[in-house]
Design a protein around this motif. Sequence first.
Motif, PDB file in Angstrom:
ATOM      1  N   GLU A  67      -0.689  -0.509  21.613  1.00  0.00           N
ATOM      2  CA  GLU A  67      -1.582  -1.635  21.884  1.00  0.00           C
ATOM      3  C   GLU A  67      -1.578  -2.645  20.739  1.00  0.00           C
ATOM      4  O   GLU A  67      -1.741  -3.848  20.971  1.00  0.00           O
ATOM      5  CB  GLU A  67      -2.987  -1.120  22.189  1.00  0.00           C
ATOM      6  CG  GLU A  67      -3.035  -0.363  23.515  1.00  0.00           C
ATOM      7  CD  GLU A  67      -4.416   0.133  23.892  1.00  0.00           C
ATOM      8  OE1 GLU A  67      -5.383  -0.146  23.150  1.00  0.00           O
ATOM      9  OE2 GLU A  67      -4.537   0.806  24.935  1.00  0.00           O
ATOM     10  N   GLU A  71      -0.686  -6.444  21.365  1.00  0.00           N
ATOM     11  CA  GLU A  71      -1.610  -7.492  20.932  1.00  0.00           C
ATOM     12  C   GLU A  71      -0.883  -8.554  20.105  1.00  0.00           C
ATOM     13  O   GLU A  71      -1.241  -9.741  20.142  1.00  0.00           O
ATOM     14  CB  GLU A  71      -2.750  -6.881  20.115  1.00  0.00           C
ATOM     15  CG  GLU A  71      -3.818  -7.860  19.681  1.00  0.00           C
ATOM     16  CD  GLU A  71      -4.647  -8.408  20.831  1.00  0.00           C
ATOM     17  OE1 GLU A  71      -5.003  -9.604  20.782  1.00  0.00           O
ATOM     18  OE2 GLU A  71      -4.935  -7.656  21.785  1.00  0.00           O
ATOM     19  N   ALA A  90      -6.696  -4.033  30.944  1.00  0.00           N
ATOM     20  CA  ALA A  90      -6.127  -5.020  31.865  1.00  0.00           C
ATOM     21  C   ALA A  90      -5.355  -6.113  31.132  1.00  0.00           C
ATOM     22  O   ALA A  90      -4.318  -6.580  31.613  1.00  0.00           O
ATOM     23  CB  ALA A  90      -7.236  -5.628  32.716  1.00  0.00           C
ATOM     24  N   ARG A  91      -5.841  -6.505  29.952  1.00  0.00           N
ATOM     25  CA  ARG A  91      -5.191  -7.626  29.270  1.00  0.00           C
ATOM     26  C   ARG A  91      -3.788  -7.288  28.769  1.00  0.00           C
ATOM     27  O   ARG A  91      -3.013  -8.192  28.442  1.00  0.00           O
ATOM     28  CB  ARG A  91      -6.057  -8.122  28.108  1.00  0.00           C
ATOM     29  CG  ARG A  91      -6.167  -7.192  26.916  1.00  0.00           C
ATOM     30  CD  ARG A  91      -7.042  -7.840  25.847  1.00  0.00           C
ATOM     31  NE  ARG A  91      -7.154  -7.074  24.626  1.00  0.00           N
ATOM     32  CZ  ARG A  91      -8.051  -6.127  24.406  1.00  0.00           C
ATOM     33  NH1 ARG A  91      -8.918  -5.823  25.363  1.00  0.00           N
ATOM     34  NH2 ARG A  91      -8.101  -5.489  23.247  1.00  0.00           N
ATOM     35  N   TYR A  92      -3.455  -5.991  28.685  1.00  0.00           N
ATOM     36  CA  TYR A  92      -2.130  -5.591  28.216  1.00  0.00           C
ATOM     37  C   TYR A  92      -1.208  -5.133  29.349  1.00  0.00           C
ATOM     38  O   TYR A  92      -0.034  -4.856  29.097  1.00  0.00           O
ATOM     39  CB  TYR A  92      -2.235  -4.423  27.230  1.00  0.00           C
ATOM     40  CG  TYR A  92      -3.027  -4.684  25.985  1.00  0.00           C
ATOM     41  CD1 TYR A  92      -2.910  -5.878  25.280  1.00  0.00           C
ATOM     42  CD2 TYR A  92      -3.899  -3.718  25.491  1.00  0.00           C
ATOM     43  CE1 TYR A  92      -3.641  -6.104  24.129  1.00  0.00           C
ATOM     44  CE2 TYR A  92      -4.629  -3.930  24.334  1.00  0.00           C
ATOM     45  CZ  TYR A  92      -4.501  -5.124  23.662  1.00  0.00           C
ATOM     46  OH  TYR A  92      -5.226  -5.335  22.517  1.00  0.00           O
ATOM     47  N   ARG A  93      -1.713  -5.001  30.561  1.00  0.00           N
ATOM     48  CA  ARG A  93      -0.947  -4.293  31.592  1.00  0.00           C
ATOM     49  C   ARG A  93       0.384  -4.957  31.929  1.00  0.00           C
ATOM     50  O   ARG A  93       1.398  -4.280  32.096  1.00  0.00           O
ATOM     51  CB  ARG A  93      -1.803  -4.124  32.852  1.00  0.00           C
ATOM     52  CG  ARG A  93      -2.830  -3.015  32.689  1.00  0.00           C
ATOM     53  CD  ARG A  93      -3.728  -2.877  33.879  1.00  0.00           C
ATOM     54  NE  ARG A  93      -4.885  -2.043  33.533  1.00  0.00           N
ATOM     55  CZ  ARG A  93      -6.032  -2.063  34.175  1.00  0.00           C
ATOM     56  NH1 ARG A  93      -6.191  -2.876  35.220  1.00  0.00           N
ATOM     57  NH2 ARG A  93      -7.032  -1.287  33.798  1.00  0.00           N
ATOM     58  N   ASP A  94       0.408  -6.269  32.040  1.00  0.00           N
ATOM     59  CA  ASP A  94       1.671  -6.937  32.364  1.00  0.00           C
ATOM     60  C   ASP A  94       2.693  -6.728  31.257  1.00  0.00           C
ATOM     61  O   ASP A  94       3.871  -6.458  31.523  1.00  0.00           O
ATOM     62  CB  ASP A  94       1.443  -8.431  32.597  1.00  0.00           C
ATOM     63  CG  ASP A  94       0.705  -8.716  33.898  1.00  0.00           C
ATOM     64  OD1 ASP A  94       0.614  -7.797  34.741  1.00  0.00           O
ATOM     65  OD2 ASP A  94       0.222  -9.850  34.065  1.00  0.00           O
ATOM     66  N   ARG A 323      -8.581  -1.837  19.313  1.00  0.00           N
ATOM     67  CA  ARG A 323      -9.774  -1.896  20.160  1.00  0.00           C
ATOM     68  C   ARG A 323     -11.038  -1.388  19.468  1.00  0.00           C
ATOM     69  O   ARG A 323     -12.127  -1.430  20.048  1.00  0.00           O
ATOM     70  CB  ARG A 323      -9.527  -1.076  21.428  1.00  0.00           C
ATOM     71  CG  ARG A 323      -8.445  -1.664  22.322  1.00  0.00           C
ATOM     72  CD  ARG A 323      -7.908  -0.674  23.337  1.00  0.00           C
ATOM     73  NE  ARG A 323      -8.929  -0.163  24.228  1.00  0.00           N
ATOM     74  CZ  ARG A 323      -8.711   0.769  25.151  1.00  0.00           C
ATOM     75  NH1 ARG A 323      -7.505   1.281  25.299  1.00  0.00           N
ATOM     76  NH2 ARG A 323      -9.681   1.185  25.921  1.00  0.00           N
TER      77      ARG A 323
END
Length: 342
Positions: A67, A71, A90-94, A323
């Motif tokens: 992550e 980021e 969700a913000r990293y899924r793609d 996180r």
Amino acid sequence: MRHRARTGIPLTLALALAATGCSATTTEDRASAERPSAAATIGSCGRQLSFDRPPERAVALDQASTETLLELGLQDRMAGTANLKTKIPARYRDAYAKVPVIAPKIATGEQLRSATPDFVVAGSADLYTKDRAGTREELAAVQVPAFVSAVDCPQQNEPGKTPFELLFSDYEQLGKVFGSEQRAAALAREQRAAVAEAGANAGRVTAGDGGQPTVVYLYSVFNGMPYVAGRTGLPSEMSRIVGAKNAFDDVAEDWPEVTWEEVAARDPDFIVIGDLGERGRPGDSAAEKRTAMAADPVVSRLKAVRENRIIEVPGIELDPSVRSVHALGLLAAAVKDLGYVR
């Protein structure tokens, strides 16, 4: 759909490819290798890691490292990820969908080398052992630099640096390696501001007796036994920032196994439950931990349990990661909501 890690590459070939910093020779790979880039040298847990160019095939051995790289926008420089504990936000899924999974759990040396990495990143030094990804010495022998988070290497760090500052130094070091210094600096700056905001009320935090409110962090319950945060884990620093005190601050471990009687003896003012329900092991979910406390004849009588002075945070955020400032913010808000800010 997730990309599957490449398999079937002979280990000797994988070692040779890793040693030269190359993968299977494609036109795209050769073009990438010819891009101009800056050299870099960083320190990591007692070792100097040198790079002639930014890595093109980095492998992250755990979710926290994965992550962090995502980021920093480095998914196109990643050849693999491993050891996922919970769902990717969700913000990293793609971005995460572009990265091959070389192992769903802890990666072995063969799984790592099948990805032909030119750089390996881990949040914990214990992922670099002979029966796991291989030692750092073994990887160095085939010219694959192995990075360890500064948070997991206290004996090598500058005295007085807090765990969050060590975490931010990871961002800056990785930014230097990948030529992403500006993005790394912006991330560190943003998270330093979040830490400062979380600690804004610390000077006005008191419990009913005038001292600091004490907190037990319940991470897991395994075979009926609780695992809580000790002094060397991130939660002790989180407690200090918000003006509270970890009730197990006298235990020099990250996540020691204790007994319910010991939890009761500490009689915390409030309890933080780390929800690891997505990991799927018995005793991981917040609901299971609440049930275990309610079922214990002693713990169930604690004021914190009877009055539901319990907060839940994502368990993975209680270990150092990009996180963790989110959990810190939840803790600061809870201290205020529970009435400890005077």
